[in-house]
Write a protein that holds these residues in place. Structure first.
Motif, PDB file in Angstrom:
ATOM      1  N   ASN A  80     -85.124  41.668  29.439  1.00  0.00           N
ATOM      2  CA  ASN A  80     -84.829  43.064  28.500  1.00  0.00           C
ATOM      3  C   ASN A  80     -85.744  44.272  29.577  1.00  0.00           C
ATOM      4  N   THR A  81     -86.466  44.135  30.617  1.00  0.00           N
ATOM      5  CA  THR A  81     -86.431  45.278  31.939  1.00  0.00           C
ATOM      6  C   THR A  81     -85.445  46.169  31.843  1.00  0.00           C
ATOM      7  N   GLY A  82     -85.410  47.579  31.431  1.00  0.00           N
ATOM      8  CA  GLY A  82     -84.868  48.547  31.755  1.00  0.00           C
ATOM      9  C   GLY A  82     -83.729  49.171  30.466  1.00  0.00           C
ATOM     10  N   LYS A  83     -84.158  48.027  29.149  1.00  0.00           N
ATOM     11  CA  LYS A  83     -83.232  47.913  28.154  1.00  0.00           C
ATOM     12  C   LYS A  83     -84.189  48.720  27.221  1.00  0.00           C
ATOM     13  N   PRO A  84     -84.633  49.459  26.286  1.00  0.00           N
ATOM     14  CA  PRO A  84     -86.336  49.803  25.892  1.00  0.00           C
ATOM     15  C   PRO A  84     -85.422  49.684  24.861  1.00  0.00           C
ATOM     16  N   TYR A  85     -83.888  49.648  24.766  1.00  0.00           N
ATOM     17  CA  TYR A  85     -83.674  50.572  23.049  1.00  0.00           C
ATOM     18  C   TYR A  85     -82.970  48.774  22.282  1.00  0.00           C
ATOM     19  N   ALA A  86     -83.321  49.136  20.438  1.00  0.00           N
ATOM     20  CA  ALA A  86     -82.154  47.712  19.779  1.00  0.00           C
ATOM     21  C   ALA A  86     -80.666  49.057  19.211  1.00  0.00           C
ATOM     22  N   PHE A  87     -80.373  47.525  19.495  1.00  0.00           N
ATOM     23  CA  PHE A  87     -78.452  48.246  19.136  1.00  0.00           C
ATOM     24  C   PHE A  87     -78.370  47.589  17.681  1.00  0.00           C
ATOM     25  N   TYR A  88     -77.830  48.161  16.549  1.00  0.00           N
ATOM     26  CA  TYR A  88     -77.608  47.224  15.862  1.00  0.00           C
ATOM     27  C   TYR A  88     -76.084  47.148  15.764  1.00  0.00           C
ATOM     28  N   PHE A  89     -75.614  45.981  15.491  1.00  0.00           N
ATOM     29  CA  PHE A  89     -74.343  45.625  15.180  1.00  0.00           C
ATOM     30  C   PHE A  89     -73.409  45.941  13.898  1.00  0.00           C
ATOM     31  N   ASP A  90     -74.078  46.353  12.952  1.00  0.00           N
ATOM     32  CA  ASP A  90     -73.654  46.778  11.858  1.00  0.00           C
ATOM     33  C   ASP A  90     -74.928  47.675  10.869  1.00  0.00           C
ATOM     34  N   ILE A  91     -74.960  48.709  11.478  1.00  0.00           N
ATOM     35  CA  ILE A  91     -76.088  49.420  11.109  1.00  0.00           C
ATOM     36  C   ILE A  91     -76.379  49.370   9.279  1.00  0.00           C
ATOM     37  N   LEU A  92     -75.135  49.509   8.712  1.00  0.00           N
ATOM     38  CA  LEU A  92     -74.808  49.713   7.116  1.00  0.00           C
ATOM     39  C   LEU A  92     -75.425  48.509   6.349  1.00  0.00           C
ATOM     40  N   LYS A  93     -75.576  47.001   7.121  1.00  0.00           N
ATOM     41  CA  LYS A  93     -76.368  46.507   6.572  1.00  0.00           C
ATOM     42  C   LYS A  93     -78.228  46.492   6.766  1.00  0.00           C
ATOM     43  N   CYS A  94     -78.276  47.455   7.716  1.00  0.00           N
ATOM     44  CA  CYS A  94     -79.615  47.342   7.592  1.00  0.00           C
ATOM     45  C   CYS A  94     -80.372  48.234   6.613  1.00  0.00           C
ATOM     46  N   THR A 113     -76.916  41.006  13.790  1.00  0.00           N
ATOM     47  CA  THR A 113     -77.126  40.802  15.384  1.00  0.00           C
ATOM     48  C   THR A 113     -77.683  41.976  16.268  1.00  0.00           C
ATOM     49  N   GLN A 114     -78.696  41.858  16.622  1.00  0.00           N
ATOM     50  CA  GLN A 114     -79.184  43.152  17.409  1.00  0.00           C
ATOM     51  C   GLN A 114     -80.195  42.732  18.552  1.00  0.00           C
ATOM     52  N   VAL A 115     -78.859  43.727  19.906  1.00  0.00           N
ATOM     53  CA  VAL A 115     -79.416  43.059  20.915  1.00  0.00           C
ATOM     54  C   VAL A 115     -79.610  44.544  21.423  1.00  0.00           C
ATOM     55  N   CYS A 116     -80.525  44.774  22.733  1.00  0.00           N
ATOM     56  CA  CYS A 116     -81.427  45.479  23.728  1.00  0.00           C
ATOM     57  C   CYS A 116     -79.994  45.912  24.629  1.00  0.00           C
ATOM     58  N   VAL A 117     -80.245  46.868  24.369  1.00  0.00           N
ATOM     59  CA  VAL A 117     -79.132  48.480  25.222  1.00  0.00           C
ATOM     60  C   VAL A 117     -79.726  49.338  26.264  1.00  0.00           C
ATOM     61  N   ALA A 118     -79.216  49.482  27.606  1.00  0.00           N
ATOM     62  CA  ALA A 118     -79.957  50.578  28.321  1.00  0.00           C
ATOM     63  C   ALA A 118     -80.240  52.001  27.538  1.00  0.00           C
ATOM     64  N   SER A 119     -78.950  52.331  26.838  1.00  0.00           N
ATOM     65  CA  SER A 119     -79.064  53.680  26.223  1.00  0.00           C
ATOM     66  C   SER A 119     -78.193  53.563  25.040  1.00  0.00           C
ATOM     67  N   CYS A 120     -78.381  54.292  24.118  1.00  0.00           N
ATOM     68  CA  CYS A 120     -77.234  54.486  22.787  1.00  0.00           C
ATOM     69  C   CYS A 120     -76.063  55.043  22.656  1.00  0.00           C
ATOM     70  N   PRO A 121     -74.876  53.889  22.024  1.00  0.00           N
ATOM     71  CA  PRO A 121     -73.918  54.707  22.427  1.00  0.00           C
ATOM     72  C   PRO A 121     -73.989  56.387  22.000  1.00  0.00           C
ATOM     73  N   SER A 122     -72.457  56.572  23.093  1.00  0.00           N
ATOM     74  CA  SER A 122     -72.614  58.041  22.793  1.00  0.00           C
ATOM     75  C   SER A 122     -71.345  58.468  22.471  1.00  0.00           C
ATOM     76  N   SER A 123     -70.415  57.566  21.575  1.00  0.00           N
ATOM     77  CA  SER A 123     -68.963  57.925  21.178  1.00  0.00           C
ATOM     78  C   SER A 123     -68.890  57.229  20.290  1.00  0.00           C
TER      79      SER A 123
END
Length: 716
Positions: A80-94, A113-123
């Motif tokens: 996951n090098t270059g992907k420092p952020y954790a993205f949650y599929f359904d943040i409401l469950k958390c 499910t949560q995956v590592c991403v290079a940047s968080c969604p902007s839209s």
């Protein structure tokens, strides 16, 4: 009978020190003291090192800083090098499960499910459920936010299957990275697209749902924004902060140097100033009393009220203030009259301390050694505590996200799994996942983490107190060598601070550790009492609260007394090389035989040091305020203070730093005064001014006491 009374030495605080012709300062032929405590301290330190090593082997601080994806791999590392952020599929469950901030700090992974991403969604993005059966997976989902195990270009799964297996998110919203977790941006939720709807809700209701769910995260987002602004302020003003701290150091040094020539004048000005301030208070209270008396405003007309400011508008309040200040002024004047000779002695000792520091300037550098050692102790404690808190490998269980799905009834939620090789196809339940639930606490090391944290706290307190004790003993030995040098500075050793430091380390580690241990035990009890007080805040039993309050007060007083006793015991250890108990007893007896001198010197020194700290911290703080707030402009636009986000950040930094610097300088000065005072009292008891037993004190002190050294008779 007369002879018996003359030789009666039934003093409750021991006999005065006897003349010793071989004594001329800190003794050199000394032996190791408190060896048992020295061995205990060394064993404890070795154990403390072992605890740190074990914590380093088992702990992983990345659990606190970095998030994991659903397979347990850290974001930003390895694959996951270059992907420092954790993205949650359904943040409401958390958020519905627990506070995401607290969960993230403890390594908690949400039931989604949560995956590592290079940047968080902007839209904004959402899957069209109506067209889900015939949808093209490449146009429906964004590969960036899908599970890396699926390739949208080559997959044979339908869009419906992908959503059912949570291989791609159903929706995403503009997010902000907070502690490396992608959390919804609260400000962006006010412009939700018209086609963005969750669970059949309207657009407005969908926005309100996300807003309500993320409202408790706003503080965390604001905190990150503030921290970035503060960091930017430090980056812009760090060299000016260093200049401010340098000014504080120069002012502190100049103050100590000027005390050599102005100590007497300055102290009398301070004493007269205190009396003058109280006298003004008396006059002001009389003026207020006379004013309200003329208006006939009495407390009888006011009655009882919870608005305490109303009592300032009646004559009785100002009359009470007038009486209190008048009594205080009378007491101070009487003390000044009857203790004037002892005040003169205190002033002379303070002046002598300034002179001693000018001869031993290296003593002003030693606080840096103490500061570095304290930083090491604090850093070791923090790092060890962090590694202990993150000890243990993460454990995962097989969880069904939707228990109503067919085939999920057989999943109990108690089966363990490994997220790195977990295969959902082996289960008939489509929503089955391998979810983190806790860190392993079943091993011998993990079961004793609480005990090891207690050990870490005790080690921290003991090491801190030992470092302070070592510094006090070192400074005391250096200034004792100054006092007991008959011809100053000719009879002084070349490197008094270094010699005193080596003596303390070679012979008196056990004694210093003994004194530090006593203080550590008391501080540990105070910590326990504070913990109990915090736990019992809601208790309705007033008796328990009263007893706890009394215990806290008693142990606070005991800690202050032990610090005072230890300080003087270390001085005696530095001079005579005896063990801690004997040194503490001798120091206490000597001080009690001269209790009035102790009281006067202590208060006069406190007044002087308070004025010095006020001068350094207040002066530099005011200068920093005018500079960083933009009221003082630098020529040629070298620095624009208006560019700061929070101008109070460098101001507070300069004030705190100035206080620490002044505290370091004045702690040396205070230790110097205390050491010279004990040496002065011993000098009076040991010697009588004769040619065989001359005084070692300065001529100014001898003049105040009407004493002088007799000249030795010349041989015919």
């Amino acid at each position: 009978m007369g002879k018996k009374k003359e030789n009666d030495t039934s003093n409750p605080y021991g006999e005065p020190a006897k003349y010793d012709p071989s004594f001329n300062g800190p003794i050199h032929n000394r032996s190791c003291t408190d060896i048992i405590c020295c061995i205990l301290f060394m064993v404890f330190i070795l154990g403390y090192i072992v605890v740190g090593i074990l914590a380093w082997l088992y702990g992983d601080p990345r659990q606190v800083v970095y998030p994991r994806n659903s397979t347990g791999v850290y974001c930003g590392f390895g694959a996951n090098t270059g992907k420092p952020y954790a993205f949650y599929f359904d943040i409401l469950k958390c958020i519905s499960a627990t506070n995401i901030m607290a969960a993230a700090l403890n390594g908690f992974q949400c039931p989604t499910t949560q995956v590592c991403v290079a940047s968080c969604p902007s839209s904004f993005g959402i899957v069209n459920v109506v067209a889900l059966a015939t949808a093209n997976v490449q146009s429906t989902f964004n590969q960036t936010y899908c599970n890396p195990s699926i390739n949208l270009t080559t997959t044979t799964l339908s869009a419906k299957d992908i959503l059912a297996k949570e291989l791609c998110p159903y929706y995403y919203v503009p997010s902000t990275p907070v502690l490396n977790r992608c959390l919804p941006s609260f400000g962006e939720l006010s412009s939700i697209p018209s086609n963005f709807s969750l669970n059949g809700l309207s657009t407005n209701n969908t926005g309100n749902l996300i807003k309500n769910a993320t409202s408790n995260l706003v503080s965390g987002m604001n905190l990150q924004d503030i921290s970035m602004k503060i960091f930017a302020d430090f980056a812009l003003s760090w060299y000016w902060i260093l200049i401010g701290l340098l000014i504080a150091m120069v002012v502190s040094l100049l103050f100590l140097i000027l005390l050599r020539f102005t100590a007497k004048i300055l102290i009398w000005l301070l004493i007269i100033g205190v009396l003058g301030v109280i006298a003004y208070g008396i006059w002001h209270c009389y003026w207020e009393y006379n004013n309200y008396n003329t208006q006939n405003l009495s407390i009888n007309q006011l009655g009882f009220t919870t608005d305490f400011s109303a009592y300032l508008h009646v004559k009785e309040t100002w009359l009470a203030f007038l009486i209190i200040l008048a009594v205080l002024e009378a007491i101070l004047l009487l003390l000044l009259i009857f203790l004037r000779n002892r005040i003169r002695i205190a002033i002379a000792l303070i002046g002598e301390a300034s002179k001693a520091i000018s001869y031993i300037m290296s003593s002003l550098v030693y606080p840096l050694v103490t500061f570095v050692l304290l930083i090491i102790c604090v850093a070791y404690w923090v790092i060890t505590a962090l590694y202990l808190a993150t000890s243990g490998s993460p454990l995962y269980r097989v969880i069904a996200l939707n228990t109503s799905d067919p085939g999920c009834s057989s999943i109990s939620g108690n089966d363990t799994c490994d997220p790195t090789n977990f295969n959902t196809s082996s289960y008939s339940c489509q929503s089955v996942r391998c979810i983190f639930y806790k860190y392993n606490n079943e091993g011998l090391f993990q079961r004793n983490l609480f005990n090891l944290q207690i050990y870490n706290i005790i080690g921290f307190l003991w090491c801190m107190n030992f470092v302070i004790a070592l510094g006090q003993c070192t400074i005391a030995g250096a200034f004792a060598s100054y006092y007991w040098a008959f011809h100053k500075p000719a009879d002084m050793p070349y490197f008094p601070v270094t010699a005193s430091f080596m003596r303390a380390l070679r012979y008196h580690v056990g004694s210093l550790a003994f004194g530090a241990l006593i203080l550590t035990i008391i501080q540990l009890i105070r910590i326990i009492l504070e913990y109990l007080d915090h736990k019992l805040k809601g208790a309705a039993n007033p008796c328990t609260r009263f007893i706890l309050c009394c215990l806290k007060c008693c142990f606070w007083c005991l800690e202050k007394f032990i610090k005072f006793l230890n300080r003087n015991a270390y001085i005696m250890i530095a001079i005579y090389g005896k063990n801690f108990c004997v040194s503490a007893k001798n120091a206490f007896s000597l001080l009690m035989r001269n209790i009035l001198r102790v009281f006067v010197l202590d208060k006069v020194t406190d007044l002087l040091l308070f004025f010095g700290k006020l001068l350094v911290v207040g002066g530099v703080g005011v200068l920093a305020f005018f500079f960083f707030s933009g009221r003082i402009q630098i020529p040629n636009n070298v620095f624009q203070a208006g560019n700061l986000n929070y101008y109070w950040v460098p101001i507070i930094t300069v004030i705190v730093g100035s206080y620490m610097i002044s505290q370091g300088f004045f702690s040396v000065y205070s230790m110097c005064v205390d050491t010279l005072f004990l040496c002065f009292l011993e000098d009076l008891e040991r010697n009588d001014g004769s040619a065989e037993k001359p005084y070692f004190m300065s001529k100014s002190l001898m003049k105040i006491l009407n004493k002088k050294n007799k000249q030795p008779k010349e041989k015919k």
